[in-house]
Write an enzyme that holds these catalytic residues in place. Structure first.
Site, PDB file in Angstrom:
ATOM      1  N   PHE A 153      -1.301   4.452  -5.037  1.00 22.40           N
ATOM      2  CA  PHE A 153      -1.475   3.479  -3.970  1.00 22.40           C
ATOM      3  C   PHE A 153      -2.012   2.170  -4.538  1.00 22.40           C
ATOM      4  CE2 PHE A 153      -5.550   5.551  -4.412  1.00 22.40           C
ATOM      5  CZ  PHE A 153      -6.487   4.550  -4.214  1.00 22.40           C
ATOM      6  N   CYS A 154      -1.812   1.097  -3.772  1.00 24.80           N
ATOM      7  CA  CYS A 154      -2.341  -0.211  -4.124  1.00 24.80           C
ATOM      8  C   CYS A 154      -2.585  -0.977  -2.828  1.00 24.80           C
ATOM      9  CB  CYS A 154      -1.404  -0.960  -5.065  1.00 24.80           C
ATOM     10  SG  CYS A 154       0.266  -1.184  -4.412  1.00 24.80           S
ATOM     11  N   THR A 155      -2.868  -2.255  -2.912  1.00 27.25           N
ATOM     12  CA  THR A 155      -3.279  -3.018  -1.728  1.00 27.25           C
ATOM     13  C   THR A 155      -2.190  -3.097  -0.667  1.00 27.25           C
ATOM     14  OG1 THR A 155      -4.685  -4.358  -3.171  1.00 27.25           O
ATOM     15  CG2 THR A 155      -4.297  -5.175  -0.928  1.00 27.25           C
TER      16      THR A 155
END
Length: 309
Positions: free
Chosen positions: A175-177
């Site tokens: 996951f990331c922003t």
């Protein structure tokens, strides 16, 4: 004020023409922010009224290659400019990864919903990786997520090659922003031979927008690359400040440290800067204060922190 974050990997030909057109249209609608354009797609974050943002993005989707563009919304305090101007930059990559041949427009990891993501967080056979940088991880993440301890996204491929083995860890969730870094990271890991690679669809911002409060597994705040510094679980402007010198997020305890000097240093970077650097930051701070005294903004200095650097 609303903030829209968006990206799409899609083959674009005449990016110069798009830039010229949007550079006119964005300011007409009163928008501020930054858009990155490359032959591989578009990546941007803009602020303004919800109507203006929706109008602009609907026009962007009129470009055939960008018709599938989706955005994530969050909010900012009315006294926070978020961005000072409207900019469009032509780039080689819309998110810098540094590995040739990565084609997210052709294949990426499996996009999963918040419900499926919560299941993956509980699966002991799935390694959950936070693909963001350590200073982002430090103020909030998902329980059990691994911190690759990177300072830039370009370091992520080396982390994978040095620390992960597709034979030992075949299933990975990432996951990331906003999702864009995972597009390249998951495509890379599939190319490296990992059997099953998942990515949180739309990233943390979309998760917080869609997930039911009682099902929300996010812990802390989410770092964002604008003058808000962070957003909370309700996608409202967070409580963190930012060090001008190193760009790290600062808590109330950090701001009370003897090593915090507005615009110059903080407890995290006090030993990373030499005297010449600090002198440069002090001069920058002086210019900021002079601009404030004249009633002017100073580009590059977060609006909500001008009184303290």
């Amino acid at each position: 004020m609303d903030v829209a974050a968006f990206y799409l990997f899609s083959d674009l030909d005449d990016i110069q023409t798009l830039r010229e057109k949007w550079l006119v249209r964005g300011p007409e609608l009163g928008l501020r922010g930054t858009i990155l354009l490359a032959n591989e797609g578009v990546n941007g974050t803009l602020c303004g009224s919800r109507h203006a943002l929706e109008t602009f993005l609907d026009e962007v989707r009129q470009v055939p290659a960008l018709k599938e563009l989706k955005e994530k919304y969050s909010t900012a305090d009315q006294d926070n400019l978020v961005f000072h101007r409207f900019k469009i930059k032509l780039k080689r990559e819309i998110v810098t990864f540094g590995i040739d041949g990565i084609r997210p427009a052709e294949h990426t990891g499996e996009h999963v919903s918040p419900e499926r993501w919560n299941e993956l967080l509980e699966d002991p056979d799935v390694l959950v990786i936070d693909t963001r940088n350590s200073y982002e991880y430090a103020i909030g993440t998902f329980p059990g997520a691994v911190d690759p301890k990177t300072t830039t996204f370009r370091e992520f491929p080396e982390y994978v090659r040095q620390h992960l083995d597709p034979e030992k860890t075949p299933r990975v969730a990432m996951f990331c922003t906003g999702g864009i870094r995972c597009e390249k990271a998951t495509a890379f890991m599939l190319d490296e031979g990992f059997e099953a690679v998942y990515q949180l669809d739309g990233g943390i911002l979309k998760y917080l927008e869609d997930v039911d409060p009682e099902s929300n597994r996010w812990q802390g705040e989410c770092f964002v690359f604008d003058q808000r510094v962070s957003v909370d679980a309700d996608l409202r402007e967070g409580q963190f400040e930012q060090c001008f010198a190193c760009r790290r997020a600062l808590s109330a305890d950090d701001l009370g440290s003897e090593h915090y000097v507005a615009g110059v240093s903080c407890p995290h970077c006090i030993d990373e800067r030499d005297a010449a650097s600090r002198t440069g930051f002090e001069e920058r701070r002086r210019q900021v204060l002079l601009a404030e005294a004249r009633g002017e903004g100073h580009v590059g200095v977060p609006q909500k922190r001008r009184s303290s650097g």
